[in-house]
Design a protein around this motif. Structure first.
Motif, PDB file in Angstrom:
ATOM      1  N   PRO A  68       0.645  -1.138  -0.091  1.00 41.28           N
ATOM      2  CA  PRO A  68       0.021   0.040   0.077  1.00 41.28           C
ATOM      3  C   PRO A  68       0.917   1.222   0.042  1.00 41.28           C
ATOM      4  O   PRO A  68       2.027   1.440   0.405  1.00 41.28           O
ATOM      5  CB  PRO A  68      -0.707   0.029   1.241  1.00 41.28           C
ATOM      6  CG  PRO A  68      -0.023  -1.040   2.236  1.00 41.28           C
ATOM      7  CD  PRO A  68       0.835  -2.003   1.232  1.00 41.28           C
ATOM      8  N   ILE A  69       0.217   2.286  -0.515  1.00 44.15           N
ATOM      9  CA  ILE A  69       1.130   3.615  -0.456  1.00 44.15           C
ATOM     10  C   ILE A  69       0.870   4.168   0.880  1.00 44.15           C
ATOM     11  O   ILE A  69      -0.320   4.388   1.451  1.00 44.15           O
ATOM     12  CB  ILE A  69       0.522   4.694  -1.390  1.00 44.15           C
ATOM     13  CG1 ILE A  69       0.449   3.947  -2.833  1.00 44.15           C
ATOM     14  CG2 ILE A  69       1.243   6.118  -1.212  1.00 44.15           C
ATOM     15  CD1 ILE A  69      -0.024   4.963  -4.072  1.00 44.15           C
ATOM     16  N   PRO A  70       2.099   4.424   1.454  1.00 42.85           N
ATOM     17  CA  PRO A  70       1.845   4.833   2.960  1.00 42.85           C
ATOM     18  C   PRO A  70       1.424   6.338   3.200  1.00 42.85           C
ATOM     19  O   PRO A  70       1.636   7.093   2.218  1.00 42.85           O
ATOM     20  CB  PRO A  70       3.352   4.760   3.539  1.00 42.85           C
ATOM     21  CG  PRO A  70       4.127   5.019   2.285  1.00 42.85           C
ATOM     22  CD  PRO A  70       3.398   4.313   1.421  1.00 42.85           C
ATOM     23  N   ALA A  71       1.102   6.835   4.090  1.00 42.02           N
ATOM     24  CA  ALA A  71       0.666   8.133   4.667  1.00 42.02           C
ATOM     25  C   ALA A  71       1.994   8.982   4.963  1.00 42.02           C
ATOM     26  O   ALA A  71       2.724   8.118   5.556  1.00 42.02           O
ATOM     27  CB  ALA A  71      -0.450   8.075   5.668  1.00 42.02           C
ATOM     28  N   PRO A  72       2.096  10.011   4.836  1.00 39.59           N
ATOM     29  CA  PRO A  72       3.242  10.723   5.251  1.00 39.59           C
ATOM     30  C   PRO A  72       3.377  10.880   6.662  1.00 39.59           C
ATOM     31  O   PRO A  72       2.234  11.051   7.350  1.00 39.59           O
ATOM     32  CB  PRO A  72       3.019  12.169   4.614  1.00 39.59           C
ATOM     33  CG  PRO A  72       1.732  12.495   4.352  1.00 39.59           C
ATOM     34  CD  PRO A  72       1.092  11.223   4.191  1.00 39.59           C
ATOM     35  N   GLU A  73       4.575  10.916   7.341  1.00 36.97           N
ATOM     36  CA  GLU A  73       4.588  10.790   8.560  1.00 36.97           C
ATOM     37  C   GLU A  73       4.766  12.457   9.409  1.00 36.97           C
ATOM     38  O   GLU A  73       4.466  12.566  10.372  1.00 36.97           O
ATOM     39  CB  GLU A  73       5.847  10.316   9.066  1.00 36.97           C
ATOM     40  CG  GLU A  73       5.945   8.709   8.717  1.00 36.97           C
ATOM     41  CD  GLU A  73       7.243   7.936   9.293  1.00 36.97           C
ATOM     42  OE1 GLU A  73       7.757   8.645   9.922  1.00 36.97           O
ATOM     43  OE2 GLU A  73       7.431   6.910   8.800  1.00 36.97           O
ATOM     44  N   THR A  81       1.169  16.591   1.167  1.00 41.48           N
ATOM     45  CA  THR A  81       0.151  15.945   0.431  1.00 41.48           C
ATOM     46  C   THR A  81       0.164  14.278   0.728  1.00 41.48           C
ATOM     47  O   THR A  81       1.078  13.577   0.442  1.00 41.48           O
ATOM     48  CB  THR A  81       0.433  16.166  -1.188  1.00 41.48           C
ATOM     49  OG1 THR A  81       0.426  17.380  -1.448  1.00 41.48           O
ATOM     50  CG2 THR A  81      -0.618  15.779  -2.048  1.00 41.48           C
ATOM     51  N   ASP A  82      -1.233  13.850   0.992  1.00 44.57           N
ATOM     52  CA  ASP A  82      -1.237  12.500   1.320  1.00 44.57           C
ATOM     53  C   ASP A  82      -1.494  11.780   0.137  1.00 44.57           C
ATOM     54  O   ASP A  82      -2.568  11.932  -0.816  1.00 44.57           O
ATOM     55  CB  ASP A  82      -2.524  12.506   2.356  1.00 44.57           C
ATOM     56  CG  ASP A  82      -2.437  11.058   2.850  1.00 44.57           C
ATOM     57  OD1 ASP A  82      -1.584  10.019   2.414  1.00 44.57           O
ATOM     58  OD2 ASP A  82      -3.655  10.819   3.695  1.00 44.57           O
ATOM     59  N   ALA A  83      -0.510  10.785  -0.478  1.00 39.01           N
ATOM     60  CA  ALA A  83      -0.828  10.063  -1.602  1.00 39.01           C
ATOM     61  C   ALA A  83      -1.458   8.730  -1.378  1.00 39.01           C
ATOM     62  O   ALA A  83      -1.358   7.781  -2.293  1.00 39.01           O
ATOM     63  CB  ALA A  83       0.386   9.891  -2.324  1.00 39.01           C
ATOM     64  N   ASN A  94      -0.235  13.423  -9.272  1.00 42.49           N
ATOM     65  CA  ASN A  94      -0.362  14.771  -8.889  1.00 42.49           C
ATOM     66  C   ASN A  94       1.003  15.045  -8.294  1.00 42.49           C
ATOM     67  O   ASN A  94       2.063  14.074  -7.976  1.00 42.49           O
ATOM     68  CB  ASN A  94      -1.410  14.859  -7.903  1.00 42.49           C
ATOM     69  CG  ASN A  94      -2.763  14.689  -8.144  1.00 42.49           C
ATOM     70  OD1 ASN A  94      -2.945  14.757  -9.685  1.00 42.49           O
ATOM     71  ND2 ASN A  94      -3.865  14.044  -7.433  1.00 42.49           N
ATOM     72  N   ASP A  95       1.416  16.386  -8.290  1.00 38.56           N
ATOM     73  CA  ASP A  95       2.495  16.567  -7.558  1.00 38.56           C
ATOM     74  C   ASP A  95       2.401  16.680  -5.916  1.00 38.56           C
ATOM     75  O   ASP A  95       1.317  16.700  -5.466  1.00 38.56           O
ATOM     76  CB  ASP A  95       3.003  18.231  -7.767  1.00 38.56           C
ATOM     77  CG  ASP A  95       3.219  18.336  -8.978  1.00 38.56           C
ATOM     78  OD1 ASP A  95       3.509  17.483  -9.847  1.00 38.56           O
ATOM     79  OD2 ASP A  95       3.011  19.602  -9.679  1.00 38.56           O
ATOM     80  N   ILE A  96       3.542  16.213  -5.206  1.00 38.61           N
ATOM     81  CA  ILE A  96       3.513  16.297  -3.788  1.00 38.61           C
ATOM     82  C   ILE A  96       3.998  17.763  -3.332  1.00 38.61           C
ATOM     83  O   ILE A  96       5.059  18.136  -3.707  1.00 38.61           O
ATOM     84  CB  ILE A  96       4.204  14.998  -3.338  1.00 38.61           C
ATOM     85  CG1 ILE A  96       3.692  13.832  -3.472  1.00 38.61           C
ATOM     86  CG2 ILE A  96       4.723  15.375  -1.654  1.00 38.61           C
ATOM     87  CD1 ILE A  96       4.307  12.567  -3.145  1.00 38.61           C
ATOM     88  N   GLU A  97       3.126  18.132  -2.472  1.00 37.09           N
ATOM     89  CA  GLU A  97       3.400  19.537  -1.892  1.00 37.09           C
ATOM     90  C   GLU A  97       3.559  19.245  -0.438  1.00 37.09           C
ATOM     91  O   GLU A  97       2.886  18.721   0.254  1.00 37.09           O
ATOM     92  CB  GLU A  97       2.494  20.645  -2.344  1.00 37.09           C
ATOM     93  CG  GLU A  97       2.498  20.776  -3.896  1.00 37.09           C
ATOM     94  CD  GLU A  97       1.641  21.838  -4.117  1.00 37.09           C
ATOM     95  OE1 GLU A  97       0.627  22.247  -3.385  1.00 37.09           O
ATOM     96  OE2 GLU A  97       1.419  22.229  -5.563  1.00 37.09           O
TER      97      GLU A  97
END
Length: 122
Positions: A68-73, A81-83, A94-97
């Motif tokens: 799974p794609i993890p959530a940011p810590e 940005t939560d991917a 999308n871009d991560i900001e």
């Protein structure tokens, strides 16, 4: 006549030393705050690069199908940005900001489309 020997420092000498220390502190403090801000921004930039690399690896690599794609810590960044809800194998990512925590507060952008990497927008 007694021979008096001076011991210790006079009040004027102590005041001069304290004034010199105060001047040095006044000069050094703004520089120190600038370094603290740059360090906070750099820590968030490193965190955003690591997260975007992880996301890109999981999203674009068929061998990572079960992961799974993890959530940011968000340790060094205030927001990222939560991917974790992104779909795998999509053609448009999308871009991560991210935004660095105070005292830095820089805006950071990670570009997936043009593969420019991550940079500080500020």
């Amino acid at each position: 006549m007694k021979n008096l020997r001076e011991t210790g420092f006079t009040l004027v000498e102590l005041i001069v030393v304290i004034a010199i220390i105060g001047i040095l502190a006044a000069v050094a403090l703004p520089s120190y705050m600038g370094y603290v801000e740059k360090a906070a921004d750099g820590a968030c930039l490193a965190e955003a690069r690591a997260y975007s690399g992880t996301v890109l690896n999981i999203v674009s690599n068929p061998a990572m199908d079960g992961f799974p794609i993890p959530a940011p810590e968000n340790k060094a960044c205030e927001t990222t940005t939560d991917a974790s809800q992104w779909k795998k194998y999509t053609s448009k990512l999308n871009d991560i900001e991210a935004t660095a925590r105070k005292p830095g507060g820089a805006k950071i952008k990670c570009d997936f489309q043009d593969k420019k990497g991550c940079w500080i927008v500020k």
